[in-house]
Design an enzyme around this catalytic site. Structure first.
Site, mmCIF file in Angstrom:
data_model
loop_
_atom_site.group_PDB
_atom_site.id
_atom_site.type_symbol
_atom_site.label_atom_id
_atom_site.label_comp_id
_atom_site.label_asym_id
_atom_site.label_seq_id
_atom_site.Cartn_x
_atom_site.Cartn_y
_atom_site.Cartn_z
ATOM 1 N N LYS A 33 -2.904 -1.732 -6.206
ATOM 2 C CA LYS A 33 -1.546 -1.510 -6.716
ATOM 3 C C LYS A 33 -0.657 -0.801 -5.702
ATOM 4 C CE LYS A 33 -2.494 2.774 -9.294
ATOM 5 N NZ LYS A 33 -1.621 3.649 -8.517
ATOM 6 N N THR A 34 -1.232 0.117 -4.891
ATOM 7 C CA THR A 34 -0.414 0.774 -3.873
ATOM 8 C C THR A 34 0.104 -0.250 -2.866
ATOM 9 O OG1 THR A 34 -1.708 2.796 -4.104
ATOM 10 C CG2 THR A 34 -0.370 2.584 -2.123
ATOM 11 N N ASP A 216 4.909 4.893 -10.535
ATOM 12 C CA ASP A 216 3.461 4.701 -10.401
ATOM 13 C C ASP A 216 2.754 5.510 -11.486
ATOM 14 O OD1 ASP A 216 1.081 3.787 -9.330
ATOM 15 O OD2 ASP A 216 0.948 5.420 -7.871
ATOM 16 N N GLU A 217 1.592 5.051 -11.911
ATOM 17 C CA GLU A 217 0.790 5.737 -12.942
ATOM 18 C C GLU A 217 1.631 5.997 -14.198
ATOM 19 O OE1 GLU A 217 -2.211 5.840 -12.388
ATOM 20 O OE2 GLU A 217 -2.650 6.225 -10.278
ATOM 21 N N GLN A 247 -6.713 4.164 -17.804
ATOM 22 C CA GLN A 247 -6.862 5.322 -16.921
ATOM 23 C C GLN A 247 -5.916 6.458 -17.310
ATOM 24 O OE1 GLN A 247 -7.663 4.367 -12.620
ATOM 25 N NE2 GLN A 247 -7.049 2.303 -13.228
ATOM 26 N N ARG A 600 -14.408 5.200 -9.423
ATOM 27 C CA ARG A 600 -14.143 5.763 -8.088
ATOM 28 C C ARG A 600 -15.216 5.312 -7.095
ATOM 29 N NH1 ARG A 600 -9.521 5.818 -8.786
ATOM 30 N NH2 ARG A 600 -10.157 4.789 -10.706
#
Length: 812
Positions: A33-34, A216-217, A247, A600
């Site tokens: 996504k980044t 973002d997020e 998340q 992660r």
């Protein structure tokens, strides 16, 4: 365009090339996504969008820095605004400070400053704390701000007794903040959201200027953040949000999952793109994560997949206790390093609460393994750094009463609590800042002549320091340290610790000033430096280039990735936390937290739990987490499954019974026996998780943390459950790394110091508390306990000597 969209998947290209209109990107973990966000910005720039028309809002400075680094590779030196929500609001508030009753040089209180201000407000409001603690009052006010509830509105609402008390404190607290020309972290969002709502011309101005907003997020936004981005996307509804409902792990600090779940309702003409291909993890790791999160109901379904090689199965491992868990993990890391399969930086150990990392620190140190604990704000919470920052805050903002109270007698100037109290009373009566009251010291009749002289001396020092405020930050800090004789003060009063030399911390602070000047040759200012420090994130100090094992909480792990991951303490009352088990939404958030930890891991993952664990000094029965019953055994290697019974049925699913009948009740303690601490660094009081970002630290410091002491709901292990004495193993050393050192089973080895060798007055050394003196001995045999006063922090701790990792330094 080809350079920007090259090597993107169809879904990624679909998101990158969408410019006008609302956009929702549902991005699974490790889905790039980044990359999508930065490539989309580069694409918009290529299509003629001006860089100052774009704002990208994140939740951590680290994420913003990563975005800017990637964007510079695609579109160098473009002044696109990238940063955190709180930094964005802080900068906008400086432009429109007068609209909310502030000056542009307002101060941002950190958690400690906010607590001090809250205590003062409680006192000024004249309320009793018998029905509500200061923490509960702060929590209620923080929640009110996150929901954009004004002091007036809160007073009209009915609720719990603690809320009623908070409603009386809230207006006093806000008035004192404004008088001090200060805000807490909640205020950065609260003031800006209200500013946009109550001033249509300001809202329209910002909407016209920032035509393209990216968040973002988005699953972690609260109501105030939701209101801000909605207000700035009315005339130009080009709001693009990226996130993953699976998340969302910050509900305890105000995040509202509905913001992302209802985005398509808020913007009916939205374009929705799902990023489902995972580039990070192996299929086995992804399968375990996917199977777990499917048990949640409040989510947006997506099909996670990856083309990565299968890799090893996920490991589910049981240990006898937390000590064995820590020792075995340290041994596993050491053995993989010795075999040449990995370096320290490849490993991360995640836990639900900070207290669990301490036994791991001890085990890693014993094996000579380098490690780092991710807590970027820790440096700025050290006393000497806080002192220097307080001076700088007062120089920048003369109304900063909390800063003045901290440093008016630091170093000592014979200005005691009585003088300070009378100065504060005068300031309150006159409704002026305390520094202004200090300038009027001759008018305070209650002060003695000597006290007035000392206060005037401090004001004179302050004026000399303030004249340096326009010079470089380095020059100002150097002058501050020299003029206050702060180094001499530290050398005279501080006790140097092994890992925290106060003078070295001052040097490090000076280095931070030098670095700030270097990075801001034209736009650097004291105000900007203080804002940068105030908004530092927990993960900002994390350096993946450091060749160290990383220890952190699951909350802090968000946004990071590691080749090899251990998730420890997957146990009932820890994960899920006991406070969450009575609420379905909180329980789902705990499941999401484990999902984040699992995803992660890139190549290898181990989940572990223990039969018993030391909490607050007592060994307690530990029960495997209910989440373990939701994992697919086919994708896992189960090591040392329950010795008492097999909880897996023939289908491979864990048979998780309603009653754990093998858990025996503890034996009653002897009458009059004192509470004791088993020897482990885990025996310290359980601490709460720090917020992921200090930007939201005020909310986190006020809102009740999801972590805590699980001791109320588990049982004490009687002595008979302890491992029997084992033969001492000889440590093995290979490649400079010592492995196979003391385990929990070896703690009772016969070559330990005889219990009779300990005397009252003996000097002992503990690996985590340092040197101390035995003040009192009680009990006999295996129940012999020692009360020890430790020199480092003057604390007293009680240990059961049979299990204590104590070194007898001097038996006299």
């Amino acid at each position: 365009m080809d350079a920007i969209t090259k090597n993107l998947t169809a879904a990624q290209t679909d998101a990158v090339t969408h410019v006008d209109g609302p956009l929702l990107i549902i991005a699974g973990p490790g889905s790039g996504k980044t990359r999508v966000v930065t490539h989309r910005i580069a694409y918009m720039l290529q299509q003629g969008v001006r860089p100052w028309q774009i704002a990208a809002l994140t939740f951590t400075n680290k994420a913003a820095d990563e975005m800017r680094t990637r964007l510079n590779l695609l579109a160098p030196d473009q002044p696109v605004w990238m940063g955190t929500f709180h930094r964005f609001c802080a900068q906008q508030l400086r432009r429109y400070a007068s609209f909310v009753g502030l000056s542009e040089n307002y101060s941002i209180y950190d958690m400690a400053d906010s607590r001090s201000a809250m205590k003062r407000a409680i006192q000024a409001a004249g309320v009793s704390t018998s029905h509500a603690t200061p923490e509960q009052i702060a929590s209620a006010i923080s929640k009110a701000k996150n929901r954009l509830i004004t002091p007036e509105s809160m007073q009209q609402q009915s609720g719990r007794a603690s809320d009623a008390v908070a409603a009386r404190v809230y207006p006093v607290y806000q008035e004192q903040l404004l008088l001090a020309n200060a805000v807490d972290f909640d205020d950065l969002l609260y003031h800006f959201a209200r500013l946009l709502r109550e001033n249509p011309e300001v809202r329209g101005e910002l909407d016209a200027k920032l035509k393209y907003i990216m968040v973002d997020e988005y699953q972690d936004t609260n109501l105030a953040q939701y209101a801000i981005v909605r207000a700035m996307s009315v005339d130009n509804p080009n709001l693009a949000v990226t996130g993953d409902p699976d998340q969302s792990i910050y509900g305890w600090r105000g995040a509202d999952l509905n913001n992302i779940l209802d985005f398509e309702k808020d913007y009916p003409h939205v374009k929705t793109v799902r990023l489902e291909q995972n580039y990070r993890s192996t299929p086995n790791i992804l399968a375990v994560a996917d199977q777990l999160i499917r048990h949640n109901r409040r989510r947006k379904a997506k099909e996670l997949y990856t083309d990565n090689p299968d890799g090893e199965n996920v490991v589910l491992r049981q240990y006898q206790d937390g000590y064995e868990e820590a020792d075995a993990i340290a041994d596993e890391i050491a053995s993989q390093m010795i075999a040449g399969n990995a370096e320290p930086r490849d490993f991360a150990i995640f836990c639900r609460m900070n207290a669990l990392t301490r036994s791991l620190e001890h085990a890693l140190r014993n094996r000579g393994l380098p490690y780092q604990i991710v807590n970027g704000v820790e440096f700025y919470q050290r006393k000497e750094v806080k002192d220097l920052l307080a001076y700088l805050h007062l120089i920048n903002n003369p109304a900063h009463d909390v800063a003045l109270q901290r440093i008016i007698n630091t170093p000592a100037r014979s200005i005691g609590a009585t003088t300070l109290g009378r100065l504060q009373n005068y300031a309150d009566e006159q409704r002026i800042p305390m520094l202004q009251a200090a300038r009027q010291v001759d008018e305070i009749d209650t002060l003695s002549k000597r006290s007035k002289t000392m206060v005037r001396s401090f004001v004179s020092l302050y004026d000399r320091l303030r004249k340096k405020a326009t010079e470089s930050l380095e020059d100002l800090v150097r002058y501050l340290v020299e003029e206050t004789k702060y180094i001499e003060y530290l050398e005279r009063t501080s006790v140097e610790k092994e890992d925290a030399n106060p003078v070295e911390n001052v040097d490090e602070f000076l280095s931070a000033a030098v670095e700030f000047d270097r990075m801001h040759p034209e736009d650097g200012s004291l105000e900007a430096f203080l804002e940068q420090v105030a908004l530092v994130s927990d993960t900002d100090k994390f350096e993946d280039s450091n060749n160290r094992v990383t220890l952190m909480t699951l909350h802090a792990a968000k946004g990071l990735e590691f080749p090899r991951v251990f998730v420890i303490g997957v146990e009932d009352d820890l994960l899920p936390h006991y406070r969450s088990k009575q609420d379905d939404q909180q329980l789902e958030e705990e499941r999401r937290l484990l999902f984040v930890g699992i995803t992660r891991a890139k190549q290898w993952l181990q989940l572990s739990y223990a039969k018993r664990r030391s909490m607050r000094g007592d060994f307690r029965v530990a029960i495997p987490s209910m989440f373990l019953s939701e994992l697919p055994r086919a994708d896992m290697n189960v090591i040392e499954s329950f010795a008492d019974r097999d909880f897996f049925d023939d289908s491979g699913d864990m048979d998780y019974p309603d009653s754990w009948d093998f858990v025996q009740e503890p034996a009653p303690e002897e009458e009059g026996e004192k509470e004791y601490r088993s020897d482990s660094v885990e025996s310290s009081a359980v601490t709460t998780d720090p917020p992921e970002s200090t930007e939201t630290a005020v909310a986190s410091s006020a809102v009740e943390s999801p972590t805590g002491d699980a001791s109320d709901s588990v049982s004490v292990i009687p002595d008979v459950y302890m491992d029997p004495p084992a033969k001492k193993k000889k440590p093995k050393s290979r490649g400079g790394i010592t492995v196979g050192l003391t385990t929990a089973s070896e703690m009772l080895s016969s070559d330990r110091v005889p219990l009779g060798a300990y005397r009252e007055g003996s000097t002992v050394r503990h690996p985590d508390y340092g040197e101390g003196t035995i003040m009192e001995l009680t009990g006999r045999g295996p129940k012999r306990t020692a009360k020890i006063r430790f020199a480092d922090d003057d604390s007293e701790q009680t240990f059961r000597l049979a299990f204590a990792k104590l070194e007898l330094v001097d038996a006299s």
